[in-house]
Design a protein around this motif. Sequence first.
Motif, mmCIF file in Angstrom:
data_model
loop_
_atom_site.group_PDB
_atom_site.id
_atom_site.type_symbol
_atom_site.label_atom_id
_atom_site.label_comp_id
_atom_site.label_asym_id
_atom_site.label_seq_id
_atom_site.Cartn_x
_atom_site.Cartn_y
_atom_site.Cartn_z
ATOM 1 N N UNK A 52 -21.484 45.849 -7.680
ATOM 2 C CA UNK A 52 -21.209 44.402 -7.523
ATOM 3 C C UNK A 52 -22.501 43.664 -7.650
ATOM 4 N N UNK A 53 -22.473 42.609 -8.402
ATOM 5 C CA UNK A 53 -23.637 41.852 -8.415
ATOM 6 C C UNK A 53 -23.438 40.276 -8.125
ATOM 7 N N UNK A 54 -24.552 39.704 -7.905
ATOM 8 C CA UNK A 54 -24.421 38.253 -7.417
ATOM 9 C C UNK A 54 -25.968 37.621 -7.609
ATOM 10 N N UNK A 55 -25.791 36.203 -7.440
ATOM 11 C CA UNK A 55 -27.081 35.599 -7.461
ATOM 12 C C UNK A 55 -27.333 34.928 -6.168
ATOM 13 N N UNK A 56 -28.724 34.889 -5.724
ATOM 14 C CA UNK A 56 -29.218 34.522 -4.427
ATOM 15 C C UNK A 56 -30.338 33.478 -4.461
ATOM 16 N N UNK A 57 -30.228 32.437 -3.897
ATOM 17 C CA UNK A 57 -31.190 31.367 -3.809
ATOM 18 C C UNK A 57 -31.971 31.991 -2.643
ATOM 19 N N UNK A 58 -33.653 31.729 -2.887
ATOM 20 C CA UNK A 58 -34.397 32.458 -1.844
ATOM 21 C C UNK A 58 -35.433 31.222 -1.508
ATOM 22 N N UNK A 59 -36.250 31.317 -0.354
ATOM 23 C CA UNK A 59 -37.189 30.381 -0.371
ATOM 24 C C UNK A 59 -38.174 29.883 -1.184
ATOM 25 N N UNK A 60 -38.317 28.567 -1.425
ATOM 26 C CA UNK A 60 -39.111 27.930 -2.381
ATOM 27 C C UNK A 60 -40.811 28.173 -2.081
ATOM 28 N N UNK A 61 -41.135 29.189 -2.537
ATOM 29 C CA UNK A 61 -42.846 29.564 -2.296
ATOM 30 C C UNK A 61 -43.448 29.873 -3.621
ATOM 31 N N UNK A 62 -44.653 29.559 -3.886
ATOM 32 C CA UNK A 62 -45.457 29.721 -5.209
ATOM 33 C C UNK A 62 -44.964 31.466 -5.376
ATOM 34 N N UNK A 63 -45.317 32.343 -4.619
ATOM 35 C CA UNK A 63 -45.148 33.747 -4.693
ATOM 36 C C UNK A 63 -43.702 33.939 -5.225
ATOM 37 N N UNK A 64 -42.821 33.331 -4.683
ATOM 38 C CA UNK A 64 -41.265 33.626 -5.235
ATOM 39 C C UNK A 64 -41.014 33.160 -6.589
ATOM 40 N N UNK A 65 -41.577 31.981 -6.766
ATOM 41 C CA UNK A 65 -41.552 31.320 -8.021
ATOM 42 C C UNK A 65 -42.124 32.287 -9.195
ATOM 43 N N UNK A 66 -43.233 32.626 -8.849
ATOM 44 C CA UNK A 66 -43.737 33.613 -10.030
ATOM 45 C C UNK A 66 -42.975 34.628 -10.264
ATOM 46 N N UNK A 67 -41.990 35.116 -9.456
ATOM 47 C CA UNK A 67 -41.314 36.355 -9.680
ATOM 48 C C UNK A 67 -39.954 36.103 -10.053
ATOM 49 N N UNK A 68 -39.242 34.890 -9.702
ATOM 50 C CA UNK A 68 -37.969 34.548 -9.554
ATOM 51 C C UNK A 68 -37.779 32.927 -9.957
ATOM 52 N N UNK A 69 -37.944 32.834 -11.227
ATOM 53 C CA UNK A 69 -37.950 31.366 -11.671
ATOM 54 C C UNK A 69 -36.652 30.805 -11.237
ATOM 55 N N UNK A 70 -36.602 29.433 -11.086
ATOM 56 C CA UNK A 70 -35.432 28.532 -10.880
ATOM 57 C C UNK A 70 -34.603 28.552 -12.092
ATOM 58 N N UNK A 71 -33.186 28.179 -11.900
ATOM 59 C CA UNK A 71 -32.270 27.647 -12.820
ATOM 60 C C UNK A 71 -32.971 26.523 -13.437
#
Length: 202
Positions: A135-154
């Motif tokens: 099963x797969x899904x999408x999750x929003x995570x905390x807005x940090x520079x580190x997270x943005x560099x690995x997991x871009x926004x929609x």
Amino acid sequence: MVNSGMGIILRNYRSIVTDKFIDSLVDSLKLKVRDGIYSYVIVMWLIILQRLQQDSGTLKGAVESLRSGPSRDLLEEISGSNRLQRLSGATGGYSQGRSRLPLPVVEATVDQINNSIVETARDAKFKDQKVYVLDGTGLTIQHTEENLSQYPQCSTKKTKAHYPLVRMVIATDAVSRVTLRPAIGAFHGDKAKGESELAMRI
């Protein structure tokens, strides 16, 4: 003494999460371990216990289980009766033990427990093959520079979402119903991963 149901779970836990297993992890990760009541084995067991028992769902309930509940035998086995007698009902020591618990130790222990259960649970109709439900899904995570560099926004041509978006895939064993540690990857951007690709990591 522990009650019969929790006693079975605790014995299974100790048969899998052995001192030899933990010592091997500590050596391979080159960790420095403090000598105290709240060892890795004790802390991880109490975290599990908090999920299994409603009356031990708090830090205080978990500590009380060491003093007079289902975890007393485990503490006596590991630390001896002297430390058991000196154990207070304060939750500070347990809280510190949780904060000092390294993530790689938790991940390796979870994998060890899950794999052990999956290996011992077999069904003839699957001809001893491992069968998983994905099963797969999408999750929003905390807005940090580190997270943005690995997991871009929609994003669209005109706007961009605030929170980074992660794609997560989980695999549940069809026989034991154990869910393995999930695989995660970027949902958008150059590093985006599809569910099939992520599933191969599990």
